[in-house]
Design an enzyme around this catalytic site. Structure first.
Site, PDB file in Angstrom:
ATOM      1  N   GLU A  78       0.801  -1.219   0.000  1.00 32.07           N
ATOM      2  CA  GLU A  78       0.000   0.000   0.000  1.00 32.07           C
ATOM      3  C   GLU A  78       0.837   1.273   0.000  1.00 32.07           C
ATOM      4  OE1 GLU A  78      -2.469  -0.714   3.410  1.00 32.07           O
ATOM      5  OE2 GLU A  78      -4.021  -1.702   2.236  1.00 32.07           O
ATOM      6  N   GLU A 109       7.335 -21.553   8.918  1.00 36.32           N
ATOM      7  CA  GLU A 109       7.768 -20.608   9.949  1.00 36.32           C
ATOM      8  C   GLU A 109       8.800 -21.212  10.893  1.00 36.32           C
ATOM      9  OE1 GLU A 109       5.014 -20.513  13.761  1.00 36.32           O
ATOM     10  OE2 GLU A 109       3.844 -20.050  11.975  1.00 36.32           O
TER      11      GLU A 109
END
Length: 268
Positions: A78, A109
């Site tokens: 963004e 992870e």
């Protein structure tokens, strides 16, 4: 046990009506801004460190897994349309790679070495800053990336939702937003995710305001990539210069951005 994993304050959720579920979620969500407020001094320090690096041509990297990784990618994506910064100034990396953006790659992870390998692909250097995002504060992907970066003199920060976590201990600029138990026990995409999003909003918005990417209170460097944003740009010019919509549209077409249009008019 970390506070994000402690039992929900609500029980027998499956017996609740829709209205009761919604009211319960809403009631615990209201505690999130209060938790963020407690961390404002830590956020301040992280912003200052980020401004210093980006102001000298560095980049901001986010590393995270699951929801945390997706939130980093969202914030990074963004920044160019909002602030007009080039692609690659803010970069979001997620354990498991781009596949994990849409489809969970849960075991990714646990690789303590992969984040550093992911960062090396971008030729990371001492001008940059790496911010690890991990609700639990114990994600190996994030811990390894921060440790490797810090050992090489690269600035590090983090956003976690538990106090005294391993991730916070290895980050130079740690932000700890302690959000407590989730409505659904352990579902950190909820309150913890909301807290992380609020902090990410603060981090990049404050950073780019400090770096001159906002004028007054307006996104003068935003990309004019659709009709809504062109209309917003025209209204900015109309308000700032006290001109008609037709004049504003002509200026915007001629100069390509609100900032350029304002500067051109002010030089006349």
């Amino acid at each position: 046990m970390s506070t994000t994993e402690t039992p929900s304050l609500f029980n027998n959720l499956e017996t609740l009506s829709t209205q009761e579920i919604l009211m319960g979620i809403n009631s615990v969500d209201q505690t999130v801004p209060q938790a963020v407020a407690q961390a404002l001094p830590q956020i301040d320090a992280l912003v200052e460190a980020t401004v210093a690096r980006l102001g000298q041509g560095g980049r901001l990297f986010y590393i995270g897994a699951g929801t945390s990784g997706r939130l980093g990618i969202l914030d990074a994506s963004e920044c160019p349309p909002t602030f007009g910064v080039p692609q690659g100034v803010v970069i979001g990396l997620i354990a498991g790679g781009d596949t994990a953006i849409r489809k969970a790659v849960e075991n990714a992870e646990d690789d303590v070495n992969q984040a550093w390998q992911d960062l090396l692909a971008y030729n990371i250097n001492e001008q940059d800053i790496v911010v690890g995002i991990a609700a639990s504060g114990r994600t190996p992907y994030v811990i390894g990336g921060l440790e490797q970066a810090r050992q090489r003199g690269i600035a590090t920060g983090c956003i976690v939702c538990n106090a005294g976590s391993t991730v916070a201990s290895v980050a130079e600029f740690a932000v700890e937003v302690v959000t407590g138990p989730e409505f659904v026990t352990g579902s950190t995409r909820m309150k913890a995710g909301t807290a992380q999003k609020l902090v990410l909003n603060m981090l990049t918005t404050a950073t780019f305001i400090r770096l001159g990417r906002v004028k007054g209170n307006k996104m003068v460097d935003m990309q004019l990539s659709n009709a809504k944003l062109v209309d917003r740009g025209e209204r900015m010019l109309m308000d700032e210069l006290q001109i008609s919509q037709t004049e504003a549209a002509d200026l915007l077409r001629q100069h390509g951005s609100v900032r350029a249009a304002l500067e051109a008019r002010q030089q006349q």
